[in-house]
Write an enzyme that holds these catalytic residues in place. Sequence first.
Site, mmCIF file in Angstrom:
data_model
loop_
_atom_site.group_PDB
_atom_site.id
_atom_site.type_symbol
_atom_site.label_atom_id
_atom_site.label_comp_id
_atom_site.label_asym_id
_atom_site.label_seq_id
_atom_site.Cartn_x
_atom_site.Cartn_y
_atom_site.Cartn_z
ATOM 1 N N ARG A 1 20.539 -1.450 22.423
ATOM 2 C CA ARG A 1 19.325 -1.838 21.704
ATOM 3 C C ARG A 1 19.432 -3.295 21.255
ATOM 4 N NH1 ARG A 1 21.245 -3.192 17.632
ATOM 5 N NH2 ARG A 1 19.253 -3.942 16.856
ATOM 6 N N GLY A 2 18.285 -3.813 20.720
ATOM 7 C CA GLY A 2 18.209 -5.230 20.394
ATOM 8 C C GLY A 2 17.628 -5.918 21.620
ATOM 9 N N GLN B 1 19.724 0.802 11.532
ATOM 10 C CA GLN B 1 20.452 -0.260 12.237
ATOM 11 C C GLN B 1 21.122 -1.216 11.244
ATOM 12 O OE1 GLN B 1 17.407 0.797 12.988
ATOM 13 N NE2 GLN B 1 16.910 0.584 15.149
ATOM 14 N N ASP C 1 11.309 -9.010 18.597
ATOM 15 C CA ASP C 1 11.221 -8.257 19.862
ATOM 16 C C ASP C 1 10.162 -8.824 20.783
ATOM 17 O OD1 ASP C 1 12.418 -6.227 17.817
ATOM 18 O OD2 ASP C 1 12.981 -5.577 19.829
ATOM 19 N N LYS D 1 11.476 -5.114 14.006
ATOM 20 C CA LYS D 1 11.697 -3.765 13.473
ATOM 21 C C LYS D 1 10.769 -3.441 12.311
ATOM 22 C CE LYS D 1 13.782 -1.228 14.706
ATOM 23 N NZ LYS D 1 13.202 -0.184 15.604
#
Length: 368
Positions: A55-56, A213, A254, A265
Amino acid sequence: MKNTREVIHTDNVCMREDGKAVVIIDQSLLPGRTEYLELETPEEMYDAIYKLRVRGAPAIGIFAAYCMAVLAAREGEQDDRKADESDGAGGFFAAMKRYGAYLKSSRPTAVNLTWAVDRTINAARTADTGIERMIAAIKEEALKIHSEDMSMCQTISEYGLTLIKEGDGILTHCNAGPLATSRYGTALGPILLGTERGMSFKVFADETRPLLQGARLTAYELQKAGVDVTLICDDMAATVMKNGWVQACFVGCDRVAANGDTANKIGTLGVAILARYYGIPFYVLGPTSTVDLGCPSGNDIPIELRAPEEIKEKFYKEPMAPEGVRCYNPAFDVTDNSLITAIITEKGICRPPFDESLKVAVAEGQTK
Ligand code: MRU
């Protein structure tokens, strides 16, 4: 899918030596367990992205590019593909486009996924018509995306470091550190680089509900690096700011629209609104590969909706909400460009008006 318990790899995303699997650290198990996964099939790769094992935004891009390289190598091994060599490898190229479309459909918001897959497809398209040359071109492109990310992290960290000073309090949301990229990270980059150079900061890490996270990954990475980090629940950010403990907010991204509206996020928007209220600069840090000039504003960014179980059950010993209650679980929100002090890219520090500065950063380079 193979599972390796010992730490045998140095990168959080890399290709197995034989080129037939992508190896990742399973981020969904951190910090409690460090396990590596070797992914060989399109379904395992899709699942790894969807379940946030990798992820990321930048890490998803690197991963997707390596997936394409592995799938190309495997596809090229098939007997019917070998025979296909004579007809210009059209079937091979069509298969790669199918794999790419499938991987791209795993998560919609982070543009780096589409960007990386498209780069590998374009590399194959321009390579030649032979299968072997296309396989080599896809692999080369994937390695290039990875090494570009490493230098991107270094440059963003250098630029970001010019915005803070010794002893500053910095609030961050979610995780935009080494696990989400390939090196220092983006939002955590300046903090890690500064720490390496002997500086000290006081970092407040939002836990970042519902998938934690911040608690699981940011607190883990910063603590491991010897940074003074304090974990807070998301709803404590206002108090920490009101106390005067925060001099800057650093977050990742993102997808950044052409006008600077930024998807990150869920919860990032709230942090930006609080920062504006308390007069604290709010910085977005991310590579130009996360800037989507094809997206005019935040309204055009697709926002991923995830399962209610992540809110009601995950991480709890037993469900924490009445059975059947309706849930709304968007994975990202969009921060209006008017709340953003600057967007720090590897090409320089972009300031408002973002529609101009971002265009220059993406197209030409230095904007500092
Ligand atoms: O759902 P996630 O964990 O993939 O979301 C990650 C973020 O929102 C990060 O802040 C963003 O991808 C930047 S990572 C350098």
